[in-house]
Motif scaffolding. Structure first.
Motif, mmCIF file in Angstrom:
data_model
loop_
_atom_site.group_PDB
_atom_site.id
_atom_site.type_symbol
_atom_site.label_atom_id
_atom_site.label_comp_id
_atom_site.label_asym_id
_atom_site.label_seq_id
_atom_site.Cartn_x
_atom_site.Cartn_y
_atom_site.Cartn_z
ATOM 1 N N ILE A 51 75.620 -45.307 65.358
ATOM 2 C CA ILE A 51 74.754 -44.111 65.296
ATOM 3 C C ILE A 51 73.793 -44.222 64.108
ATOM 4 O O ILE A 51 72.598 -43.946 64.224
ATOM 5 C CB ILE A 51 75.621 -42.830 65.186
ATOM 6 N N ARG A 52 74.320 -44.681 62.958
ATOM 7 C CA ARG A 52 73.458 -44.808 61.774
ATOM 8 C C ARG A 52 72.365 -45.843 61.991
ATOM 9 O O ARG A 52 71.225 -45.659 61.542
ATOM 10 C CB ARG A 52 74.301 -45.133 60.540
ATOM 11 N N GLU A 53 72.712 -46.931 62.681
ATOM 12 C CA GLU A 53 71.692 -47.950 62.997
ATOM 13 C C GLU A 53 70.611 -47.369 63.902
ATOM 14 O O GLU A 53 69.416 -47.604 63.701
ATOM 15 C CB GLU A 53 72.340 -49.154 63.703
ATOM 16 N N ASN A 54 71.035 -46.611 64.903
ATOM 17 C CA ASN A 54 70.066 -45.999 65.820
ATOM 18 C C ASN A 54 69.160 -45.003 65.099
ATOM 19 O O ASN A 54 67.959 -44.929 65.375
ATOM 20 C CB ASN A 54 70.790 -45.293 66.972
ATOM 21 N N ILE A 55 69.752 -44.251 64.170
ATOM 22 C CA ILE A 55 68.954 -43.302 63.389
ATOM 23 C C ILE A 55 67.949 -44.067 62.533
ATOM 24 O O ILE A 55 66.772 -43.700 62.454
ATOM 25 C CB ILE A 55 69.860 -42.404 62.505
ATOM 26 N N ALA A 56 68.415 -45.174 61.937
ATOM 27 C CA ALA A 56 67.525 -45.977 61.085
ATOM 28 C C ALA A 56 66.345 -46.512 61.896
ATOM 29 O O ALA A 56 65.191 -46.458 61.431
ATOM 30 C CB ALA A 56 68.301 -47.124 60.439
ATOM 31 N N SER A 57 66.598 -46.988 63.120
ATOM 32 C CA SER A 57 65.440 -47.511 63.864
ATOM 33 C C SER A 57 64.516 -46.401 64.361
ATOM 34 O O SER A 57 63.304 -46.589 64.394
ATOM 35 C CB SER A 57 65.822 -48.479 64.996
ATOM 36 N N ALA A 58 65.099 -45.247 64.695
ATOM 37 C CA ALA A 58 64.233 -44.124 65.083
ATOM 38 C C ALA A 58 63.386 -43.663 63.894
ATOM 39 O O ALA A 58 62.220 -43.293 64.057
ATOM 40 C CB ALA A 58 65.076 -42.964 65.618
ATOM 41 N N CYS A 59 63.963 -43.707 62.695
ATOM 42 C CA CYS A 59 63.214 -43.346 61.481
ATOM 43 C C CYS A 59 62.085 -44.356 61.241
ATOM 44 O O CYS A 59 60.948 -43.969 60.949
ATOM 45 C CB CYS A 59 64.132 -43.304 60.252
ATOM 46 N N ALA A 60 62.414 -45.639 61.372
ATOM 47 C CA ALA A 60 61.415 -46.684 61.147
ATOM 48 C C ALA A 60 60.251 -46.515 62.134
ATOM 49 O O ALA A 60 59.078 -46.604 61.760
ATOM 50 C CB ALA A 60 62.052 -48.062 61.291
ATOM 51 N N LYS A 61 60.613 -46.237 63.365
ATOM 52 C CA LYS A 61 59.609 -46.081 64.428
ATOM 53 C C LYS A 61 58.664 -44.904 64.174
ATOM 54 O O LYS A 61 57.499 -44.939 64.548
ATOM 55 C CB LYS A 61 60.370 -45.853 65.742
ATOM 56 N N VAL A 90 67.621 -37.095 57.323
ATOM 57 C CA VAL A 90 68.396 -36.818 58.535
ATOM 58 C C VAL A 90 69.897 -36.755 58.224
ATOM 59 O O VAL A 90 70.452 -37.699 57.648
ATOM 60 C CB VAL A 90 68.154 -37.912 59.601
ATOM 61 N N THR A 91 70.533 -35.658 58.583
ATOM 62 C CA THR A 91 71.959 -35.465 58.323
ATOM 63 C C THR A 91 72.734 -35.403 59.639
ATOM 64 O O THR A 91 72.316 -34.709 60.569
ATOM 65 C CB THR A 91 72.178 -34.150 57.538
ATOM 66 N N ILE A 92 73.852 -36.116 59.677
ATOM 67 C CA ILE A 92 74.724 -36.059 60.856
ATOM 68 C C ILE A 92 75.743 -34.939 60.666
ATOM 69 O O ILE A 92 76.453 -34.908 59.658
ATOM 70 C CB ILE A 92 75.501 -37.383 61.040
ATOM 71 N N VAL A 105 65.223 -37.468 66.354
ATOM 72 C CA VAL A 105 64.779 -37.999 65.057
ATOM 73 C C VAL A 105 63.288 -38.312 65.115
ATOM 74 O O VAL A 105 62.526 -37.958 64.199
ATOM 75 C CB VAL A 105 65.589 -39.251 64.658
ATOM 76 N N GLU A 106 62.853 -38.923 66.192
ATOM 77 C CA GLU A 106 61.415 -39.234 66.332
ATOM 78 C C GLU A 106 60.560 -37.979 66.308
ATOM 79 O O GLU A 106 59.423 -38.001 65.864
ATOM 80 C CB GLU A 106 61.161 -39.997 67.636
ATOM 81 N N GLU A 107 61.133 -36.865 66.774
ATOM 82 C CA GLU A 107 60.373 -35.610 66.827
ATOM 83 C C GLU A 107 60.579 -34.755 65.572
ATOM 84 O O GLU A 107 60.116 -33.623 65.522
ATOM 85 C CB GLU A 107 60.749 -34.813 68.083
ATOM 86 N N GLY A 108 61.318 -35.270 64.590
ATOM 87 C CA GLY A 108 61.393 -34.565 63.310
ATOM 88 C C GLY A 108 62.705 -33.883 62.974
ATOM 89 O O GLY A 108 62.783 -33.128 62.001
ATOM 90 N N ALA A 109 63.763 -34.133 63.731
ATOM 91 C CA ALA A 109 65.046 -33.483 63.440
ATOM 92 C C ALA A 109 65.525 -33.788 62.023
ATOM 93 O O ALA A 109 65.373 -34.907 61.526
ATOM 94 C CB ALA A 109 66.116 -33.958 64.440
ATOM 95 N N THR A 110 66.118 -32.776 61.377
ATOM 96 C CA THR A 110 66.769 -33.018 60.080
ATOM 97 C C THR A 110 68.286 -32.892 60.202
ATOM 98 O O THR A 110 69.012 -33.424 59.383
ATOM 99 C CB THR A 110 66.293 -32.010 59.009
ATOM 100 N N LEU A 111 68.762 -32.161 61.211
ATOM 101 C CA LEU A 111 70.199 -32.000 61.432
ATOM 102 C C LEU A 111 70.517 -32.434 62.861
ATOM 103 O O LEU A 111 69.969 -31.874 63.812
ATOM 104 C CB LEU A 111 70.613 -30.529 61.241
ATOM 105 N N LEU A 112 71.389 -33.442 63.006
ATOM 106 C CA LEU A 112 71.815 -33.898 64.331
ATOM 107 C C LEU A 112 73.218 -33.395 64.564
ATOM 108 O O LEU A 112 74.071 -33.490 63.685
ATOM 109 C CB LEU A 112 71.808 -35.432 64.393
ATOM 110 N N ARG A 113 73.478 -32.852 65.754
ATOM 111 C CA ARG A 113 74.813 -32.342 66.084
ATOM 112 C C ARG A 113 75.457 -33.310 67.075
ATOM 113 O O ARG A 113 75.140 -33.298 68.257
ATOM 114 C CB ARG A 113 74.705 -30.934 66.684
ATOM 115 N N ILE A 114 76.336 -34.165 66.558
ATOM 116 C CA ILE A 114 76.832 -35.263 67.386
ATOM 117 C C ILE A 114 78.344 -35.181 67.585
ATOM 118 O O ILE A 114 79.109 -35.130 66.625
ATOM 119 C CB ILE A 114 76.445 -36.618 66.750
ATOM 120 N N GLY A 115 78.757 -35.151 68.850
ATOM 121 C CA GLY A 115 80.177 -35.100 69.177
ATOM 122 C C GLY A 115 80.635 -36.364 69.870
ATOM 123 O O GLY A 115 81.167 -37.293 69.242
#
Ligand code: PLP
Length: 240
Positions: A15-25, A33-35, A225-235
């Motif tokens: 998940i952290r890797e995916n967030i990192a690439s979405a941030c880079a993109k 971004v907080t999980i 994340v690409e659209e600007g999320a700061t809080l992700l709610r992941i289950g």
């Protein structure tokens, strides 16, 4: 069989890797971004594993469960205080009825699901009595489905303005849930929430505290994340 520690570690890493690439993109910093680990479908052990891995933000969707979870985890943290002083913050992410506010308030750091002025006023009155301030988000029905909770898109900025005048709730942003679907299906709802957010900020409603976009779940957090999320709610992406 219960989920193993190795499995949760692998899930979190991915998940952290995916967030990192979405941030880079999208030219964003990962620190924005907080999980929030949404634990409604797991028992207490996986939560303890995540605390040991350094996660501090947890979410539940029901009033009774957030109160029980918070108490159980707190007792565990107390017992180990000497080993590792961890701070855990609980987020209520699901729909809240006004008669459940008293259950949630003592344990929640943030309530994501404000969808009416009456609910905000109830929380405000209780918080005031307890001499505290609570962070809240205004939930918006961006997918505009009748069965989804959240306020109407057209009512958002007016409602935000009214809530921001309450003394003991602090309006810190907006939240939405996209319709069930995959990745790209969620983008229109997320970009709409972002537009509403920018509009409200431009009107200076909520001041400097107004800075959160709670959007993105297991199926669509990279788009969020690409659209600007700061809080992700992941289950499920963490626990399956
Ligand atoms: C359950 C839930 C989540 C997490 O959903 P997953 O698809 O399992 O990631 C996020 N937000 C809310 C409001 C929920 O109820």
């Amino acid at each position: 069989m219960a989920i193993t520690k190795a499995k949760i570690q692998g899930n979190l890493r991915r998940i952290r890797e995916n967030i990192a690439s979405a941030c880079a993109k999208s030219g964003r910093s990962e620190s924005e971004v907080t999980i929030i680990a949404v634990t409604k479908l797991v028992d207490i052990e996986p939560i303890k594993i995540l605390v040991d891995m350094g996660l501090t933000e947890f979410g539940e969707s029901r009033a009774q469960q957030i109160a029980e979870r918070a108490a159980e985890l707190d007792a565990w943290l107390q017992r180990r205080r000497s080993e590792m002083p961890a701070v855990v913050r609980w987020h209520l992410v699901g729909h809240l009825q006004r008669n459940k506010v008293k259950t949630v308030l003592p344990v929640a750091a943030m309530i994501h699901s404000i969808d009416s002025l009456r609910l905000a006023e109830e929380i405000n009155a209780r918080a005031e009595r307890e001499n505290r301030t609570i962070d809240v988000l205004l939930q918006v029905n961006c997918s505009q489905e009748s069965q989804k909770s959240g306020c109407a898109v057209g009512a958002t900025s007016h409602l935000a303005e009214l809530i921001s005048t309450l003394k003991s709730v602090r309006l810190t942003g907006l939240m939405t849930m996209a319709a069930a679907g995959k990745h790209e299906d969620a983008r229109p709802a997320f970009s709409l929430l972002r537009e509403l957010f920018d509009e409200i900020r431009n009107e200076k409603i909520g001041g400097e505290h107004f800075r959160h976009l709670s959007m993105g779940m297991s199926q669509d957090y990279t788009v969020a994340v690409e659209e600007g999320a700061t809080l992700l709610r992941i289950g499920s992406a963490l626990f399956q």
